[in-house]
Design a protein around this motif. Structure first.
Motif, mmCIF file in Angstrom:
data_model
loop_
_atom_site.group_PDB
_atom_site.id
_atom_site.type_symbol
_atom_site.label_atom_id
_atom_site.label_comp_id
_atom_site.label_asym_id
_atom_site.label_seq_id
_atom_site.Cartn_x
_atom_site.Cartn_y
_atom_site.Cartn_z
ATOM 1 N N TYR A 176 0.596 5.478 0.528
ATOM 2 C CA TYR A 176 -0.234 6.530 1.107
ATOM 3 C C TYR A 176 0.162 7.884 0.520
ATOM 4 O O TYR A 176 1.339 8.151 0.286
ATOM 5 C CB TYR A 176 -0.067 6.559 2.630
ATOM 6 C CG TYR A 176 -0.239 5.210 3.286
ATOM 7 C CD1 TYR A 176 -1.491 4.780 3.705
ATOM 8 C CD2 TYR A 176 0.850 4.357 3.469
ATOM 9 C CE1 TYR A 176 -1.654 3.543 4.306
ATOM 10 C CE2 TYR A 176 0.693 3.109 4.056
ATOM 11 C CZ TYR A 176 -0.555 2.713 4.473
ATOM 12 O OH TYR A 176 -0.721 1.481 5.042
ATOM 13 N N ASN A 177 -0.806 8.736 0.315
ATOM 14 C CA ASN A 177 -0.551 10.093 -0.155
ATOM 15 C C ASN A 177 -1.037 11.070 0.908
ATOM 16 O O ASN A 177 -2.234 11.303 1.057
ATOM 17 C CB ASN A 177 -1.262 10.354 -1.488
ATOM 18 C CG ASN A 177 -1.070 11.777 -1.985
ATOM 19 O OD1 ASN A 177 -0.204 12.506 -1.503
ATOM 20 N ND2 ASN A 177 -1.883 12.180 -2.949
ATOM 21 N N ILE A 183 -3.307 8.176 -6.773
ATOM 22 C CA ILE A 183 -3.658 8.193 -5.353
ATOM 23 C C ILE A 183 -4.193 9.577 -4.992
ATOM 24 O O ILE A 183 -3.456 10.563 -5.058
ATOM 25 C CB ILE A 183 -2.435 7.862 -4.485
ATOM 26 C CG1 ILE A 183 -1.703 6.628 -5.019
ATOM 27 C CG2 ILE A 183 -2.852 7.648 -3.043
ATOM 28 C CD1 ILE A 183 -0.394 6.347 -4.327
ATOM 29 N N ARG A 226 0.832 -1.195 0.000
ATOM 30 C CA ARG A 226 0.000 0.000 0.000
ATOM 31 C C ARG A 226 0.873 1.254 0.000
ATOM 32 O O ARG A 226 1.916 1.299 0.637
ATOM 33 C CB ARG A 226 -0.931 0.008 1.206
ATOM 34 C CG ARG A 226 -1.933 -1.147 1.204
ATOM 35 C CD ARG A 226 -2.988 -0.976 2.272
ATOM 36 N NE ARG A 226 -3.923 -2.081 2.290
ATOM 37 C CZ ARG A 226 -4.975 -2.205 1.486
ATOM 38 N NH1 ARG A 226 -5.199 -1.248 0.583
ATOM 39 N NH2 ARG A 226 -5.781 -3.226 1.563
ATOM 40 N N THR A 273 -5.227 6.298 -0.221
ATOM 41 C CA THR A 273 -4.359 5.125 -0.284
ATOM 42 C C THR A 273 -4.678 4.316 -1.534
ATOM 43 O O THR A 273 -5.840 4.192 -1.917
ATOM 44 C CB THR A 273 -4.566 4.226 0.949
ATOM 45 O OG1 THR A 273 -4.351 4.984 2.137
ATOM 46 C CG2 THR A 273 -3.618 3.045 0.938
ATOM 47 N N GLN A 274 -3.640 3.779 -2.153
ATOM 48 C CA GLN A 274 -3.808 2.822 -3.240
ATOM 49 C C GLN A 274 -2.831 1.684 -3.016
ATOM 50 O O GLN A 274 -1.792 1.857 -2.367
ATOM 51 C CB GLN A 274 -3.552 3.472 -4.600
ATOM 52 C CG GLN A 274 -4.702 4.281 -5.152
ATOM 53 C CD GLN A 274 -5.808 3.391 -5.730
ATOM 54 O OE1 GLN A 274 -5.738 2.162 -5.646
ATOM 55 N NE2 GLN A 274 -6.826 4.007 -6.312
#
Length: 246
Positions: free
Chosen positions: A44-45, A94, A42, A99-100
């Motif tokens: 996160y941005n 993202i 995963r 989150t992607q």
């Protein structure tokens, strides 16, 4: 073997702005167990605008002299038959504060352990980046970034694919002058949170380190009088706190 200093890579595309994208990949060390063939990673941005992230993978090959090099993935006949680690998808969009995930899949023979560098690189999308954006959408995104000064920072992680028959065989040799740990197994092991501190002043310590010991390799340190050594011996999912006095 100390790998921590070589793992985290940072690319600066331009200079910083809070409003821009800011990604975080979590841990920079990941491990795929011998009975698994996929791993979800995963990203996160935490920034204030959408992050467009390109995922790229190189294999790390260790030589007999202890040095290593990063090489392109092998193919079996054609590019569609890769032998190694593959990211799906290899392009992530993202949203801000979102989150992607990308699924890392291993294809190939698992008779020995293999190592990969997985890079997550934020980009300003262009047509050739295959983010499926229209020209208008691409131009609009560029304008939001050009309103300020922006940092696009990418990270390189260290990924271990354990063999199918992963087995641990740790040999410890503790003498009056030296302490050594030999990895006689076929998969990587760790001496994590290694602390070298003064007995008289527990706050007087060397920097804490994470030490990966590859199969067939040896980690050792000289025991010094008045020093106290603590670490966690990690063999897969098994963790064992260890203490050594100089």
């Amino acid at each position: 073997m100390k790998l921590a200093s070589a793992i985290l890579s940072l690319w600066v595309i331009s200079f910083s702005a809070i409003a821009g994208p800011s990604i975080n990949v979590g841990t920079v060390f990941d491990y795929m167990d011998g009975d698994k063939s996929t791993y979800l990673k995963r990203v996160y941005n935490g920034g204030g605008s959408t992050a467009f992230v390109r995922v790229s993978i190189l294999e790390i090959v260790y030589k007999a002299d202890g040095t290593s090099e990063e090489v392109p993935l092998k193919t079996q006949g054609n590019a569609a038959m890769r032998d190694g680690l593959i990211a799906s998808p290899a392009r992530l969009i993202i949203p801000a504060s979102g989150t992607q995930g990308t699924r890392l899949l291993f294809k190939g023979i698992r008779d020995q352990e293999r190592y990969f560098r997985v890079r997550f690189v934020p980009v300003v999308p262009e047509k050739e980046d295959e983010f499926a954006l229209s020209t208008e959408e691409t131009d609009a995104y560029k304008k939001t970034l050009s309103a300020g000064i922006n940092v696009l920072a990418g990270y390189g992680t260290f990924f271990v694919v354990r063999p199918e028959n992963a087995g641990f065989d740790t040999q410890i040799n503790d003498t009056a002058q030296q302490y050594s740990v030999k990895n006689n197994g076929n998969t990587i092991m760790l001496l994590d949170e290694f602390k070298d501190c003064s007995v008289q002043n527990p706050l007087e310590c060397e920097p804490v380190t994470k030490n990966h010991i590859l199969p067939g390799r040896l980690f050792s340190f000289t025991k010094k009088a008045g020093r106290h050594y603590r670490f966690i011996l990690i063999e897969g999912s098994n963790n064992k706190p260890m203490e050594v006095k100089g």
